[in-house]
Scaffold this active site. Structure first.
Site, PDB file in Angstrom:
ATOM      1  N   LYS B 184       0.846  -1.203   0.000  1.00 10.28           N
ATOM      2  CA  LYS B 184       0.000   0.000   0.000  1.00 10.28           C
ATOM      3  C   LYS B 184       0.880   1.252   0.000  1.00 10.28           C
ATOM      4  O   LYS B 184       1.561   1.545   0.965  1.00 10.28           O
ATOM      5  CB  LYS B 184      -0.904   0.054   1.218  1.00 10.28           C
ATOM      6  CG  LYS B 184      -1.918   1.211   1.101  1.00 10.28           C
ATOM      7  CD  LYS B 184      -2.566   1.608   2.404  1.00 10.28           C
ATOM      8  CE  LYS B 184      -1.791   2.656   3.161  1.00 10.28           C
ATOM      9  NZ  LYS B 184      -1.834   4.014   2.579  1.00 10.28           N
ATOM     10  N   GLU B 258      10.445   0.916  10.176  1.00 12.61           N
ATOM     11  CA  GLU B 258      11.464   1.939   9.932  1.00 12.61           C
ATOM     12  C   GLU B 258      10.743   3.264  10.134  1.00 12.61           C
ATOM     13  O   GLU B 258       9.917   3.655   9.327  1.00 12.61           O
ATOM     14  CB  GLU B 258      12.029   1.770   8.532  1.00 12.61           C
ATOM     15  CG  GLU B 258      13.378   2.425   8.350  1.00 12.61           C
ATOM     16  CD  GLU B 258      13.218   3.835   7.846  1.00 12.61           C
ATOM     17  OE1 GLU B 258      13.193   4.740   8.705  1.00 12.61           O
ATOM     18  OE2 GLU B 258      13.085   4.020   6.644  1.00 12.61           O
ATOM     19  N   CYS B 292      13.508  10.568   6.806  1.00 10.25           N
ATOM     20  CA  CYS B 292      13.486  10.129   8.195  1.00 10.25           C
ATOM     21  C   CYS B 292      14.873  10.182   8.821  1.00 10.25           C
ATOM     22  O   CYS B 292      15.017  10.399  10.011  1.00 10.25           O
ATOM     23  CB  CYS B 292      12.888   8.741   8.305  1.00 10.25           C
ATOM     24  SG  CYS B 292      13.527   7.624   7.080  1.00 10.25           S
ATOM     25  N   GLU B 389      10.389  15.238  15.640  1.00 12.57           N
ATOM     26  CA  GLU B 389      10.707  15.193  14.225  1.00 12.57           C
ATOM     27  C   GLU B 389       9.811  16.184  13.485  1.00 12.57           C
ATOM     28  O   GLU B 389       8.588  16.137  13.613  1.00 12.57           O
ATOM     29  CB  GLU B 389      10.477  13.774  13.690  1.00 12.57           C
ATOM     30  CG  GLU B 389      10.903  13.636  12.246  1.00 12.57           C
ATOM     31  CD  GLU B 389      10.676  12.228  11.703  1.00 12.57           C
ATOM     32  OE1 GLU B 389       9.673  11.613  12.061  1.00 12.57           O
ATOM     33  OE2 GLU B 389      11.516  11.778  10.911  1.00 12.57           O
TER      34      GLU B 389
END
Lengths: 331, 478
Positions: B184, B258, B292, B389
């Site tokens: 997906k 991850e 990331c 983040e």
């Protein structure tokens, strides 16, 4: 084309003088040069490659081509040079494209010292400088008095600019102060009777210096000694100007300017043959030191065959069609 | 930087990519409408133009796709490795052949500059397929036993920051090991995965080996929870990763996550300054900071702080923000309105908590989602912008005095995906690399990827490794 030799401003001279202690002894100079930030080769090459991917088209390209032409030191440095050949080159420098009089002139004609008078005469009234490679070009392997005499002759014959080679042997063996003194003396020899100076370009022959750290050190060394321009190479060895080395030298003049207030020019020489390459160098100047350096006063191309490619590209932009080598002059 | 030497626009042609007005789900080798008939639009973040309409997969569609993958698994896993390799090599070559088309598509749908999709994403996508194609017939030599077995059906959910590259990281090792997949893509960037479905058909890949389900988070949740999925792989936010871990807990599904990061990019006073500046820029402004492993915290040694920040600001002033399809664009659009709002909120928090904000003067386009490259100085560990983040082009600058302090600050984060060390001293690089709790430590470089190099996190950055020999483990029964 402004013809004034950039004089150090009062304040700038003061700031440069405050750096005098770094050239007080061989040891001090070594410690200073080795204390400069290191160069990561992989990163430097990657940055140069990235700058090479800028896409320059239409109006920007037309602007850049004319700019590049106006920055060329059109060069003939052959044992077989004759006064006729030099005069032909001068004519081409004044009027690069006989079919299009809007084409800018080149910045300078670069010849051996014995051809300076010929070139000077041929260029009378054009505003184009005569540059001369002095100091036992290209190897630089002669006694200092010989190099100084070589320079003195060229200046006396009317050279506006002196392209000197450094003693690479002395630099590589770590005798930095000796290289420094030599540049200083040549600079002093560039002094004319009226007190003005011929422009001094210092050639490093970066292909022989091998490491990028050496290129940064020699750049600072030459600038501290009073170079008006720093120049990559003679065009007489296997590896001449490369984008990473030129980028590094641009970074050095930028940092030197920030430290001392003294602006120094950069001249890549040898092996730049195509418009595409020339545009990559201009992008590098634009994005590293900025607009201030985007003139023939502060950036030059040492080249002999680049001009014709620029002219062909210029004709293409004007007409929409490629012409060919027969539409530009051979000398 | 304003200059007489203004670069004229140099847009890449859109004509190389043909986007259909609507796309179905790719199940068992065929495109089909979603069972519920629901669709959603995907837009170009650079100008909010609707690019296409894609199907919203429901639980029923997820079930069909998993069943197709289960059926295909029998034959696919029984093929000799060398046979599977042939398909993977074929896919890799097709990606190379269609790389210009895919790069333009990716820039349109994601907003990333064509320079990056063309020069970074697509070459890496192809490289991953080539690399894992090479492993398919050598699994017995990977260190996981003489004849390691695949897991079965892999349910994979990928993010919007590198749509095609994340697909490659997931699908290439899964297929090489003999698994079949249901993948997906992210809701905002579904198109390149659908083009990949077409490449699978072009490569003659057996039906059902790769299935692509477009949809939002609910589709992902259905896929992760499906009882017949043997392996779940997820790349995305830590929040969603935790939810997935809860779903999978207690089942016999294998899981790799991850997740987010807040990497420290540590610059010592003896660093190669000019290259460090490039590394900082590449670390945080690459892909608009939608990375990331972005180097979002700059830790600079106090003694060179001023010099380095001057150089960094000067360099940031040359960054070109704008049309992602222009070959001269360095920073493209923020992927979605939602993400832009989050970046703005965190940047505002930085300001209100007392950090000093700086951004170069740059004109942003009127439509679309844009955020200028931004720098915060005077940041402390207590600031939100040093902890959370941001996932955008915002750099927080902190300082340190000793290597010990640098390590302590770098590790003082819930995350642990990557770190960077800039110094000319080799022994210090090795010392730092041992101390830093991060899956990757780059030295004198940043954001460099290679299929042969494993990638993954510590702590809240997830677990499991992708890439390299290590990446095979996640798709083998070991």
């Amino acid at each position: 084309m402004p013809t004034t030799v950039p004089a150090y401003g009062k304040e700038a001279a003061g700031r440069l003088a405050s750096m005098a202690d770094v050239t007080a002894s061989d040891g001090a100079l070594r410690r200073f040069l080795h204390g400069l930030p290191g160069v990561d080769a992989v990163g430097l090459q990657a940055r140069a490659a990235t700058l090479g991917t800028r896409s320059i088209k239409t109006t920007a390209k037309a602007y850049a081509i004319d700019l590049a032409i106006s920055m060329i030191d059109l060069t003939t440095l052959e044992g077989a040079d004759t006064p006729g050949k030099v005069r032909a080159l001068c004519a081409k420098g004044i009027n690069p494209d006989p079919l299009d009089r809007t084409t800018p002139k080149v910045a300078a004609i670069c010849v051996y010292p014995d051809m300076v008078a010929t070139a000077k005469e041929a260029l009378t009234g054009s505003g184009i400088h005569v540059a001369s490679v002095a100091t036992a070009f290209p190897a630089g392997r002669a006694a200092l008095p010989v190099k100084l005499a070589d320079t003195r002759d060229a200046v006396a014959a009317g050279a506006d600019e002196i392209d000197m080679v450094i003693d690479r042997g002395a630099f590589l063996s770590g005798r930095y102060l000796s290289v420094f003194e030599e540049i200083k003396q040549v600079k002093e020899t560039c002094r004319r009777e009226d007190g003005s100076y011929a422009h001094l370009k210092v050639i490093f022959e970066t292909g022989e210096l091998q490491t990028y750290d050496n290129v940064r050190r020699v750049s600072w060394l030459a600038m501290l000694a009073g170079a008006d321009f720093i120049k990559t190479s003679t065009g007489k060895v296997a590896v001449n100007a490369t984008p990473p080395v030129t980028l590094l030298m641009l970074e050095a003049v930028r940092d030197f300017h920030a430290t001392t207030g003294v602006q120094v020019g950069v001249k890549p020489a040898g092996g730049i043959r195509t418009t595409k390459d020339a545009l990559k160098y201009l992008v590098m100047v634009n994005e590293t030191v900025g607009e201030e350096w985007l003139t023939a006063d502060w950036f030059r191309f040492g080249a002999s065959s680049l001009l014709n490619d620029l002219l062909m590209q210029r004709q293409k932009l004007g007409t929409g069609r490629y012409s060919g080598p027969d539409y530009v002059t051979v000398d | 930087m304003s200059s007489a030497f203004e670069y004229a626009p140099a847009p890449e042609s859109r004509a190389v990519v043909d986007i259909a007005p609507s796309y179905g789900l790719f199940i068992d080798g065929e495109f089909a409408d979603a069972a519920g008939g629901k669709v959603f639009k995907t837009v170009s973040p650079a100008n909010e133009e609707v690019l296409s309409e894609v199907a919203q997969a429901s639980a029923e569609d997820v079930d069909r796709a998993v069943k197709a993958a289960r059926k295909a698994f029998e034959k696919w896993s029984a093929l000799p490795g060398a046979e599977r390799a042939k398909y993977l090599f074929r896919i890799a070559r097709l990606i190379q052949e269609r790389s210009r088309e895919l790069a333009v598509l990716e820039s349109l749908d994601n907003g990333k500059p064509i320079r990056e999709s063309r020069d970074s994403d697509l070459p890496l996508v192809a490289a991953h397929f080539f690399y894992y194609a090479g492993w398919a017939d050598k699994l017995g030599h990977a260190g996981y036993g003489a004849d390691p077995k695949p897991l079965g059906v892999a349910g994979q959910v990928i993010p919007w920051n590198f749509p095609l590259l994340m697909l490659a990281w997931k699908i290439a090792p899964a297929l090489a090991c003999g698994n079949t997949v249901v993948l997906k893509p992210a809701e905002t960037t579904p198109l390149s995965a659908l083009f990949f479905a077409d490449i699978c058909r072009q490569a003659g890949l057996p039906k059902g080996v790769v299935n692509i389900l477009t949809g939002d988070g609910s589709t992902g949740a259905e896929l992760v929870a499906h009882p017949d999925v043997n392996k779940v792989a997820f790349t995305g936010s830590t929040e969603v990763g935790k939810a997935i871990a809860r779903t999978v807990a207690g089942t016999d599904k294998k899981l790799t996550l991850e997740l987010g990061g807040k990497a420290a990019n540590i610059v010592f006073d003896d660093a190669p300054v000019d290259q460090a500046v490039e590394g900082i820029v590449n670390g945080i402004f690459f892909n608009q900071g939608h990375v990331c492993c972005a180097g979002s915290r700059l830790l600079v040694q106090e003694s060179v702080q001023d010099e380095l920040l001057d150089a960094l600001k000067r360099r940031m002033s040359t960054l070109r923000v704008g049309d992602p399809l222009d070959k001269n664009t360095d920073i493209g659009a923020i992927n979605s309105a939602e993400q832009l709002a989050r970046i703005k909120a965190l940047a505002d928090a930085g300001e209100s908590e007392g950090a000093e904000r700086w951004a170069p003067a740059c004109e942003l386009p009127d439509s679309g989602y844009w955020f200028a490259p931004t720098l915060f100085t005077g940041v402390t560990q207590a600031h939100r912008i040093a902890q959370e983040e941001i996932f955008g082009p915002v750099l927080s600058v902190l300082t340190f005095r000793t290597p010990e302090e640098a390590v302590a600050k770098a590790n003082n984060t819930p995350y642990g995906l990557s770190a960077g060390v800039w110094t000319e001293k080799g022994s210090r690089i090795l010392w730092m690399a041992n101390k830093l709790r991060a899956g990757i430590v780059w030295s004198n470089t940043f954001n460099k990827f290679d299929p042969a190099s494993p990638f993954g996190g510590y702590k809240e950055s997830g677990f499991g490794r992708e890439g390299g020999r290590h990446g095979l483990e996640a798709y083998l029964d070991v």
